[in-house]
Design a protein around this motif. Structure first.
Motif, PDB file in Angstrom:
ATOM      1  N   THR A  54     -77.437 -46.731  67.852  1.00 52.13           N
ATOM      2  CA  THR A  54     -76.068 -47.217  67.702  1.00 52.13           C
ATOM      3  C   THR A  54     -75.752 -48.172  68.839  1.00 52.13           C
ATOM      4  O   THR A  54     -76.025 -47.864  70.013  1.00 52.13           O
ATOM      5  CB  THR A  54     -75.070 -46.046  67.712  1.00 52.13           C
ATOM      6  OG1 THR A  54     -75.402 -45.137  66.657  1.00 52.13           O
ATOM      7  CG2 THR A  54     -73.656 -46.545  67.510  1.00 52.13           C
ATOM      8  N   ARG A  98     -65.715 -49.883  69.372  1.00 51.92           N
ATOM      9  CA  ARG A  98     -66.304 -49.264  68.187  1.00 51.92           C
ATOM     10  C   ARG A  98     -67.820 -49.195  68.330  1.00 51.92           C
ATOM     11  O   ARG A  98     -68.416 -49.900  69.146  1.00 51.92           O
ATOM     12  CB  ARG A  98     -65.936 -50.056  66.923  1.00 51.92           C
ATOM     13  CG  ARG A  98     -66.526 -51.457  66.885  1.00 51.92           C
ATOM     14  CD  ARG A  98     -66.261 -52.138  65.562  1.00 51.92           C
ATOM     15  NE  ARG A  98     -66.889 -53.459  65.496  1.00 51.92           N
ATOM     16  CZ  ARG A  98     -66.960 -54.199  64.390  1.00 51.92           C
ATOM     17  NH1 ARG A  98     -66.421 -53.759  63.268  1.00 51.92           N
ATOM     18  NH2 ARG A  98     -67.549 -55.378  64.413  1.00 51.92           N
ATOM     19  N   VAL A 154     -71.561 -49.399  66.346  1.00 53.51           N
ATOM     20  CA  VAL A 154     -72.193 -50.011  65.180  1.00 53.51           C
ATOM     21  C   VAL A 154     -73.557 -49.361  64.959  1.00 53.51           C
ATOM     22  O   VAL A 154     -74.456 -49.510  65.788  1.00 53.51           O
ATOM     23  CB  VAL A 154     -72.355 -51.531  65.364  1.00 53.51           C
ATOM     24  CG1 VAL A 154     -73.031 -52.142  64.140  1.00 53.51           C
ATOM     25  CG2 VAL A 154     -71.014 -52.184  65.622  1.00 53.51           C
ATOM     26  N   PRO A 189     -74.794 -55.285  53.957  1.00 51.42           N
ATOM     27  CA  PRO A 189     -73.459 -54.884  54.422  1.00 51.42           C
ATOM     28  C   PRO A 189     -73.331 -54.953  55.941  1.00 51.42           C
ATOM     29  O   PRO A 189     -74.323 -54.889  56.673  1.00 51.42           O
ATOM     30  CB  PRO A 189     -73.349 -53.431  53.928  1.00 51.42           C
ATOM     31  CG  PRO A 189     -74.767 -52.953  53.875  1.00 51.42           C
ATOM     32  CD  PRO A 189     -75.573 -54.140  53.452  1.00 51.42           C
ATOM     33  N   ASP A 190     -72.113 -55.095  56.388  1.00 53.17           N
ATOM     34  CA  ASP A 190     -71.813 -55.030  57.812  1.00 53.17           C
ATOM     35  C   ASP A 190     -72.061 -53.601  58.286  1.00 53.17           C
ATOM     36  O   ASP A 190     -71.468 -52.652  57.758  1.00 53.17           O
ATOM     37  CB  ASP A 190     -70.342 -55.414  58.029  1.00 53.17           C
ATOM     38  CG  ASP A 190     -69.937 -55.397  59.494  1.00 53.17           C
ATOM     39  OD1 ASP A 190     -70.742 -54.958  60.335  1.00 53.17           O
ATOM     40  OD2 ASP A 190     -68.807 -55.820  59.797  1.00 53.17           O
ATOM     41  N   ALA A 205     -70.979 -52.017  60.631  1.00 55.89           N
ATOM     42  CA  ALA A 205     -69.751 -51.368  61.101  1.00 55.89           C
ATOM     43  C   ALA A 205     -68.804 -51.007  59.964  1.00 55.89           C
ATOM     44  O   ALA A 205     -67.798 -50.335  60.187  1.00 55.89           O
ATOM     45  CB  ALA A 205     -69.031 -52.274  62.102  1.00 55.89           C
ATOM     46  N   ALA A 206     -69.111 -51.465  58.748  1.00 53.10           N
ATOM     47  CA  ALA A 206     -68.231 -51.191  57.603  1.00 53.10           C
ATOM     48  C   ALA A 206     -69.080 -50.952  56.366  1.00 53.10           C
ATOM     49  O   ALA A 206     -68.988 -51.684  55.375  1.00 53.10           O
ATOM     50  CB  ALA A 206     -67.266 -52.345  57.385  1.00 53.10           C
ATOM     51  N   LEU A 207     -69.920 -49.925  56.410  1.00 46.65           N
ATOM     52  CA  LEU A 207     -70.799 -49.621  55.294  1.00 46.65           C
ATOM     53  C   LEU A 207     -69.990 -49.120  54.101  1.00 46.65           C
ATOM     54  O   LEU A 207     -69.000 -48.394  54.266  1.00 46.65           O
ATOM     55  CB  LEU A 207     -71.821 -48.561  55.697  1.00 46.65           C
ATOM     56  CG  LEU A 207     -72.844 -48.978  56.761  1.00 46.65           C
ATOM     57  CD1 LEU A 207     -73.674 -47.775  57.196  1.00 46.65           C
ATOM     58  CD2 LEU A 207     -73.745 -50.091  56.240  1.00 46.65           C
ATOM     59  N   PRO A 208     -70.384 -49.488  52.888  1.00 45.45           N
ATOM     60  CA  PRO A 208     -69.664 -49.000  51.702  1.00 45.45           C
ATOM     61  C   PRO A 208     -69.871 -47.503  51.515  1.00 45.45           C
ATOM     62  O   PRO A 208     -70.841 -46.930  52.011  1.00 45.45           O
ATOM     63  CB  PRO A 208     -70.300 -49.800  50.558  1.00 45.45           C
ATOM     64  CG  PRO A 208     -71.661 -50.170  51.063  1.00 45.45           C
ATOM     65  CD  PRO A 208     -71.507 -50.382  52.536  1.00 45.45           C
ATOM     66  N   THR A 209     -68.967 -46.876  50.788  1.00 48.23           N
ATOM     67  CA  THR A 209     -69.119 -45.450  50.499  1.00 48.23           C
ATOM     68  C   THR A 209     -70.270 -45.259  49.520  1.00 48.23           C
ATOM     69  O   THR A 209     -70.631 -46.164  48.756  1.00 48.23           O
ATOM     70  CB  THR A 209     -67.840 -44.885  49.892  1.00 48.23           C
ATOM     71  OG1 THR A 209     -67.526 -45.615  48.684  1.00 48.23           O
ATOM     72  CG2 THR A 209     -66.683 -45.017  50.875  1.00 48.23           C
ATOM     73  N   SER A 269     -75.482 -47.501  50.106  1.00 45.41           N
ATOM     74  CA  SER A 269     -75.201 -48.759  50.808  1.00 45.41           C
ATOM     75  C   SER A 269     -75.599 -49.976  49.987  1.00 45.41           C
ATOM     76  O   SER A 269     -75.039 -51.068  50.167  1.00 45.41           O
ATOM     77  CB  SER A 269     -75.951 -48.785  52.148  1.00 45.41           C
ATOM     78  OG  SER A 269     -75.523 -47.747  52.985  1.00 45.41           O
TER      79      SER A 269
END
Length: 342
Positions: free
Chosen positions: A12, A18, A20, A276-277, A279-283, A286
């Motif tokens: 990480t 934040r 990542v 995907p980013d 820091a903002a992975l989809p639910t 991925s």
């Protein structure tokens, strides 16, 4: 187990206030005399895994899990022991030799440096020069190239120098991070044959990282495909390339044109969108936003590696609900049948 053993590796990066996640629970085994390939797009975490092997990541990286070289845990080593393991226990061939070699030092001196620091042979400078000459010959370069500066060598020759440096202290593990990306096709083939020969002759465990699935399929024993920091498929290299089971692996394979097929040239395949980013992975899964065979449950199920059924060529696994054992939604039929269509 000797060689390189990675278990549940997580990396990480700190970014402001934040965190990542770059690598999420990766397992790898690289045994002596074996070659393991790691494939995926830029940003999937391949190079982060490579740099974590010898703790070469920046201070902002937080590393957890287990990472062993010859049964020693790299993550708990003191600095002095880690310094001794680098080059002698494991070494790295970096992408872009011109950026890795010192432009104001002769390549022979650069090959000799790790020898003098870690494995200086008896006999002093004369023995070191002999060792450098032997290493150059092993990688297919004439001895006189030891007196050359990096800019006086071709790209393929510089990459061979990097491989000679990696071999200098007889390591048991070599990590090659995109070792042929900057080379033309002919030189690429020569470097790959060289690496394969060195693995066989010296019993080295090689982890080769590349975005080129076809290169890994033809040079590695086993292949791992990474996406969004995780391994989404693994198995015998040629089988994963010939019959991929994860939709992402299917997309990577389809991105390579078929020689002699005019349609492949006029209508090249590829994957829609971007990774995907972190820091903002989809639910859920991925890969779901880019997957053309996603199902309703893909939005809620975050699949782990699951054994692929009816495979007799060696252990295979894929992180996709289409190979999971639970009964799928009725409108999609049998899981195994759908898996076989990928």
């Amino acid at each position: 187990m000797s060689g390189l053993v990675i278990r549940n590796l997580c990396v990480t990066y700190g970014s402001g206030d934040r965190s990542v996640p770059a690598v999420r629970g990766v397992d790898v085994d690289v045994l002596p005399g074996a070659t393991v390939g790691v494939a995926g797009e830029s940003g999937c975490g391949k190079s982060t895994v490579a740099l974590a092997v010898l703790r070469l990541l920046p201070r902002t990286a937080q590393i957890t899990g287990q990472l062993q070289i010859e049964d020693e845990d790299v993550l708990t080593m003191r600095w002095g022991r880690l310094r001794a393991v680098r080059w002698a226990g494991a070494s790295i061939v970096f992408q872009g030799a011109m950026h890795s070699l010192n432009p104001v030092h002769r390549v022979g001196d650069q090959i000799a440096e790790p020898i003098l620091l870690h494995a200086s042979p008896p006999g002093g400078a004369g023995s070191t020069r002999t060792r450098v000459d032997t290493l150059l010959e092993q990688v297919g370069l004439a001895r006189q190239h030891a007196r050359s500066y990096p800019h006086e060598l071709s790209g393929g020759q510089r990459q061979r120098v990097m491989i000679a440096m990696a071999l200098a202290c007889d390591p048991r593990i070599i990590v090659a991070d995109e070792p042929t990306t900057a080379l033309d096709v002919m030189i690429q083939a020569q470097i790959l044959r060289l690496l394969g020969r060195l693995v066989r002759e010296h019993g080295i465990g090689l982890m080769m990282i590349s975005h080129d699935l076809s290169v890994l399929a033809h040079t590695c024993d086993r292949l791992m495909v990474m996406y969004a920091g995780r391994v989404v498929e693994e198995g015998p290299a040629q089988e994963v390339f010939r019959a991929p089971r994860h939709p992402y692996s299917v997309g990577l394979r389809a991105a390579f044109p078929t020689i002699g097929d005019p349609g492949a040239r006029r209508r090249p395949h590829g994957l829609p969108g971007d990774p995907p980013d972190p820091a903002a992975l989809p639910t859920g899964c991925s890969f779901r936003p880019r997957c053309d065979v996603s199902e309703g449950r893909c939005a809620t199920v975050d699949p782990v590696l699951w054994p692929v059924p009816d495979v007799h060529t060696g252990p295979r696994a894929a992180a996709c609900v289409r190979v999971l054992s639970p009964t799928p939604e009725p409108e999609h039929g049998n899981v195994v049948e759908e898996t076989d269509t990928l």
